[in-house]
Design a protein around this motif. Structure first.
Motif, PDB file in Angstrom:
ATOM      1  N   GLU A   1      -8.222 -12.039 -25.838  1.00  0.00           N
ATOM      2  CA  GLU A   1      -6.916 -11.524 -26.087  1.00  0.00           C
ATOM      3  C   GLU A   1      -6.722  -9.934 -25.430  1.00  0.00           C
ATOM      4  N   GLU A   2      -5.299 -10.100 -25.046  1.00  0.00           N
ATOM      5  CA  GLU A   2      -5.132  -8.699 -24.513  1.00  0.00           C
ATOM      6  C   GLU A   2      -5.529  -7.476 -25.204  1.00  0.00           C
ATOM      7  N   ASN A   3      -5.424  -7.460 -26.226  1.00  0.00           N
ATOM      8  CA  ASN A   3      -5.700  -6.140 -27.033  1.00  0.00           C
ATOM      9  C   ASN A   3      -7.098  -6.098 -27.459  1.00  0.00           C
ATOM     10  N   GLU A   4      -8.076  -7.273 -27.256  1.00  0.00           N
ATOM     11  CA  GLU A   4      -9.498  -7.191 -27.378  1.00  0.00           C
ATOM     12  C   GLU A   4     -10.319  -6.965 -25.997  1.00  0.00           C
ATOM     13  N   ALA A   5      -9.785  -6.808 -24.963  1.00  0.00           N
ATOM     14  CA  ALA A   5     -10.303  -6.532 -23.737  1.00  0.00           C
ATOM     15  C   ALA A   5     -10.691  -5.339 -23.577  1.00  0.00           C
ATOM     16  N   SER A   6     -12.009  -5.101 -22.957  1.00  0.00           N
ATOM     17  CA  SER A   6     -12.427  -3.905 -22.735  1.00  0.00           C
ATOM     18  C   SER A   6     -11.846  -3.305 -21.584  1.00  0.00           C
ATOM     19  N   LYS A   7     -11.785  -1.925 -21.474  1.00  0.00           N
ATOM     20  CA  LYS A   7     -11.254  -1.041 -20.426  1.00  0.00           C
ATOM     21  C   LYS A   7     -12.117  -0.623 -19.670  1.00  0.00           C
ATOM     22  N   PHE A   8     -12.361  -0.701 -18.309  1.00  0.00           N
ATOM     23  CA  PHE A   8     -13.459  -0.405 -17.764  1.00  0.00           C
ATOM     24  C   PHE A   8     -13.202  -0.575 -16.037  1.00  0.00           C
ATOM     25  N   MET A   9     -13.742   0.276 -15.301  1.00  0.00           N
ATOM     26  CA  MET A   9     -13.467   0.460 -13.968  1.00  0.00           C
ATOM     27  C   MET A   9     -14.457  -0.209 -13.006  1.00  0.00           C
ATOM     28  N   VAL A  10     -13.762  -0.574 -11.677  1.00  0.00           N
ATOM     29  CA  VAL A  10     -14.505  -1.092 -10.458  1.00  0.00           C
ATOM     30  C   VAL A  10     -14.511  -0.388  -9.523  1.00  0.00           C
ATOM     31  N   ARG A  11     -15.521  -0.147  -8.789  1.00  0.00           N
ATOM     32  CA  ARG A  11     -15.314   0.584  -7.489  1.00  0.00           C
ATOM     33  C   ARG A  11     -14.959  -0.549  -6.214  1.00  0.00           C
ATOM     34  N   VAL A  12     -14.001   0.032  -5.564  1.00  0.00           N
ATOM     35  CA  VAL A  12     -13.681  -0.826  -4.446  1.00  0.00           C
ATOM     36  C   VAL A  12     -13.798  -0.278  -2.874  1.00  0.00           C
TER      37      VAL A  12
ATOM     38  N   GLU B   1     -14.780   4.821  13.290  1.00  0.00           N
ATOM     39  CA  GLU B   1     -13.759   3.814  12.671  1.00  0.00           C
ATOM     40  C   GLU B   1     -12.340   4.293  13.344  1.00  0.00           C
ATOM     41  N   LYS B   2     -12.122   5.607  13.416  1.00  0.00           N
ATOM     42  CA  LYS B   2     -10.691   6.233  13.642  1.00  0.00           C
ATOM     43  C   LYS B   2     -10.719   5.855  15.298  1.00  0.00           C
ATOM     44  N   ALA B   3     -11.610   5.776  15.812  1.00  0.00           N
ATOM     45  CA  ALA B   3     -11.499   5.491  17.339  1.00  0.00           C
ATOM     46  C   ALA B   3     -10.943   4.080  17.645  1.00  0.00           C
ATOM     47  N   ASN B   4     -11.435   3.323  16.680  1.00  0.00           N
ATOM     48  CA  ASN B   4     -11.087   2.098  16.572  1.00  0.00           C
ATOM     49  C   ASN B   4      -9.878   1.453  15.917  1.00  0.00           C
ATOM     50  N   GLY B   5      -8.973   2.573  15.393  1.00  0.00           N
ATOM     51  CA  GLY B   5      -7.642   2.384  14.791  1.00  0.00           C
ATOM     52  C   GLY B   5      -8.223   1.893  13.268  1.00  0.00           C
ATOM     53  N   VAL B   6      -9.360   2.043  12.747  1.00  0.00           N
ATOM     54  CA  VAL B   6      -9.606   1.641  11.293  1.00  0.00           C
ATOM     55  C   VAL B   6      -9.697   2.691  10.338  1.00  0.00           C
ATOM     56  N   GLN B   7      -9.421   2.553   9.155  1.00  0.00           N
ATOM     57  CA  GLN B   7      -9.724   3.302   8.131  1.00  0.00           C
ATOM     58  C   GLN B   7     -10.206   2.914   6.881  1.00  0.00           C
ATOM     59  N   THR B   8     -11.081   3.688   6.057  1.00  0.00           N
ATOM     60  CA  THR B   8     -11.761   3.169   5.031  1.00  0.00           C
ATOM     61  C   THR B   8     -11.576   4.224   3.830  1.00  0.00           C
ATOM     62  N   TRP B   9     -11.229   3.552   2.681  1.00  0.00           N
ATOM     63  CA  TRP B   9     -11.109   4.275   1.533  1.00  0.00           C
ATOM     64  C   TRP B   9     -12.091   3.787   0.222  1.00  0.00           C
ATOM     65  N   PHE B  10     -12.465   4.707  -0.488  1.00  0.00           N
ATOM     66  CA  PHE B  10     -13.024   4.026  -1.746  1.00  0.00           C
ATOM     67  C   PHE B  10     -12.417   4.527  -2.885  1.00  0.00           C
ATOM     68  N   ALA B  11     -12.389   3.659  -3.885  1.00  0.00           N
ATOM     69  CA  ALA B  11     -11.268   4.066  -4.809  1.00  0.00           C
ATOM     70  C   ALA B  11     -11.929   3.286  -6.165  1.00  0.00           C
ATOM     71  N   ASN B  12     -11.614   4.016  -7.317  1.00  0.00           N
ATOM     72  CA  ASN B  12     -12.073   3.453  -8.465  1.00  0.00           C
ATOM     73  C   ASN B  12     -10.558   2.914  -9.150  1.00  0.00           C
ATOM     74  N   VAL B  13     -10.844   1.680  -9.496  1.00  0.00           N
ATOM     75  CA  VAL B  13      -9.667   0.940  -9.947  1.00  0.00           C
ATOM     76  C   VAL B  13     -10.074   0.202 -11.422  1.00  0.00           C
ATOM     77  N   ASP B  14      -9.090   0.118 -12.313  1.00  0.00           N
ATOM     78  CA  ASP B  14      -9.258  -0.651 -13.236  1.00  0.00           C
ATOM     79  C   ASP B  14      -9.605  -2.147 -13.041  1.00  0.00           C
ATOM     80  N   ALA B  15     -10.310  -2.655 -13.918  1.00  0.00           N
ATOM     81  CA  ALA B  15     -11.056  -3.946 -13.620  1.00  0.00           C
ATOM     82  C   ALA B  15      -9.761  -5.040 -13.458  1.00  0.00           C
ATOM     83  N   GLN B  16      -8.855  -4.855 -14.352  1.00  0.00           N
ATOM     84  CA  GLN B  16      -7.909  -5.977 -14.253  1.00  0.00           C
ATOM     85  C   GLN B  16      -7.174  -5.995 -12.817  1.00  0.00           C
ATOM     86  N   GLN B  17      -6.882  -4.696 -12.190  1.00  0.00           N
ATOM     87  CA  GLN B  17      -6.189  -4.944 -10.951  1.00  0.00           C
ATOM     88  C   GLN B  17      -7.039  -5.855  -9.855  1.00  0.00           C
TER      89      GLN B  17
END
Length: 393
Positions: free
Chosen positions: A131-142, A27-43
Motif C-alpha cells: 500500500e502507498e502508506n506502507e512503501a519505504s522511502k529510499f533513493m536511487v542513483r541515476v 563528451e562536450k566536444a561531441n555535443g553530449v552531456q552527463t549528469w548524476f542525480a539522486n532520485v526517489d525510487a518511485q520516480q
C-alpha cells in the motif's frame, strides 16, 4: 499500489534530490552531456525502456526471476536505506535535458532506461505489492546521458549492457556464425585469425573486420540499404547484421548473398585497410601538426608516425572509413566471387588528397569526419565517376 509504465515520447519530468553535471571535455566536444542525480525510487517507475536491449526479464517469463532479481528485492525490502550504495543504479539516455535546479526537476526529451531495466522491474514489483502508506522511502542513483544523436544512443545501450559488442562476438562464435569467416581469413592471411569470444586475447578484432567489410559492400547490393557512414556510427550493428544474415542464410537468398559477401571479402578488407593506413601519400600533408592558430586536431589524433622512419603508420578510423567506403565502387561479382578491382584510371594519391581536404574542411575533427555523410559522398564521387565512365565504354 500501481503505477503505469513510463513512455519515451514527449517530456519526462524527473524530480531529484541532488544533481551534478559531470560532463567531460570529450563528451562536450561531441555535443553530449552527463549528469548524476539522486532520485526517489518511485520516480524510476515513470521512465520507459524502449532503447534498452532487454526489458524486465520476469515480466515475460516469471520463472526466469533469478538470484540477481531476488538480491535486488531483498535489499529493497530489508535495507532500503542501503539500496543506493548496493545497487549499480540506473542509466537513462535522452536527446535533450534541461535542469531547473530551483525546482529540482530535470526535463528529459525521449528518455529511456538503457541499463537498469531489471532494477526498475524489481522496484515496480515492490511498489505494486504494498500500500502507498506502507512503501519505504529510499533513493536511487541515476546517470543521465544527453545524446542528441539517436543512433549513438543505440551504441551506448550496446556498450552499457552485458550484451556488449564483444559479448556478442562470443555469442556469434558459439553459434557458428563466425566459423566460415574465420576459415576464409586464415586461408587468405596465413598466421592470422579472428577473435571468437570475449576471452580471446589473440586474433584480429572481429567487429572491426565486419565494419571494414561493410564499408566495401556496394551501395546497390540488395539488403545493404544503409547510409555510407553506417559502419562508423553503428559499429555494433555491423556484427548484429552479420549474425542475422548467418542465421537466415539457409532460408533467405538475400541474407545468403550478404553473408557470402562478408565471408569472401573479409580478408580483402583487412589487407586494404592496412595498405591505406600506411600509404605513402599520407606523408607530406602534415596532419599531425597544429594548425595556423596553434590549435591541435580535435576528436582524436588523425595520424601516428613510425619513430624509426618518421612516416605515417596509422590513420584514424574517422579518416579511413570514408576512403574504404569509396573503394566499394570498384567491388564486383565475378563468376560468383566478390573481388575488388582498382582500374588504372584510379589514382590512389588523389583519393587521399580528397580525404585530407575533407578533414581540413571539417576543422580537422576526426570524429566529425567519421560521421559526416558529406565527407563520404565527396570521396565516393571520385571513385563512382571512374566506375561509371568505365561501365559506359
Amino acid at each position: 499500489m500501481t503505477t503505469g509504465h513510463g513512455t519515451r515520447s514527449g517530456t519526462l519530468k524527473l524530480h531529484y534530490n541532488l544533481i551534478r553535471n559531470l560532463t567531460s571535455p570529450d563528451e562536450k566536444a561531441n555535443g553530449v552531456q552527463t549528469w548524476f542525480a539522486n532520485v526517489d525510487a518511485q520516480q524510476i517507475l515513470e521512465i520507459g525502456a524502449e532503447d534498452n536491449l532487454r526489458t524486465y526479464i520476469p515480466e515475460h517469463s516469471p520463472g526466469k526471476r533469478n538470484s540477481v532479481h531476488k538480491q535486488i528485492a531483498n535489499t529493497i525490502e530489508e535495507l532500503p536505506d542501503r539500496f543506493i550504495n548496493r545497487n549499480s543504479g540506473i542509466t537513462i539516455t535522452c536527446t535533450s535535458c534541461d535542469v531547473d535546479d530551483a525546482k529540482r526537476i530535470a526535463f528529459l526529451e525521449n528518455a529511456s532506461i538503457i541499463n537498469g531495466a531489471q532494477t526498475q522491474g524489481e522496484l515496480r514489483r515492490y511498489f505494486d505489492s504494498v500500500e502507498e502508506n506502507e512503501a519505504s522511502k529510499f533513493m536511487v542513483r541515476v546517470e543521465i546521458i544527453m545524446e542528441p544523436q539517436r543512433e549513438q544512443i543505440v551504441e551506448i545501450a550496446i556498450a552499457r549492457n552485458t550484451s556488449t559488442s564483444v559479448k556478442s562476438v562470443s555469442q556469434a562464435g558459439a553459434r557458428g556464425y563466425l566459423t566460415e569467416l574465420k576459415s576464409s581469413i586464415e586461408a587468405s592471411l596465413p598466421g592470422e585469425t579472428i577473435q571468437m569470444s570475449e576471452t580471446d586475447t589473440e586474433g584480429l578484432n572481429t567487429q572491426s573486420i565486419l565494419q571494414w567489410t561493410r564499408l566495401l559492400m556496394p551501395q546497390k547490393l540488395p539488403g545493404n540499404g544503409v547510409p555510407r557512414n553506417f559502419a562508423y556510427k553503428q559499429g555494433g550493428k555491423c556484427l548484429a547484421d552479420f549474425s542475422s544474415w548467418a542465421e537466415q542464410r539457409k532460408s533467405d537468398a538475400g541474407a545468403k548473398t550478404l553473408y557470402n559477401f562478408v565471408v569472401q571479402m573479409g580478408s580483402v578488407a583487412i589487407k586494404e585497410y592496412r595498405y591505406w593506413e600506411r600509404h605513402e601519400a599520407w606523408n607530406g600533408h602534415r596532419l599531425h601538426e597544429y594548425g595556423k592558430n596553434s590549435d591541435k586536431p580535435t576528436g582524436g589524433r588523425p595520424v601516428r608516425r613510425d619513430k624509426a622512419t618518421n612516416k605515417v603508420s596509422w590513420v584514424a578510423p574517422g579518416i579511413m572509413f570514408p576512403i574504404m567506403s569509396a573503394l566499394s565502387a570498384f567491388v564486383r561479382n565475378r563468376d560468383g566471387s566478390w573481388v575488388l578491382e582498382k582500374p588504372t584510371l584510379f589514382k590512389e594519391e588523389e583519393l587521399i588528397r580528397r580525404a585530407v581536404q575533407q578533414f581540413r574542411a571539417l576543422d580537422r575533427e576526426v570524429a566529425v569526419m567519421g560521421r559526416s555523410e558529406a565527407a563520404y559522398d565527396a570521396l565516393s564521387i571520385y571513385t563512382d565517376t571512374i566506375a561509371t565512365v568505365l561501365a559506359e565504354r
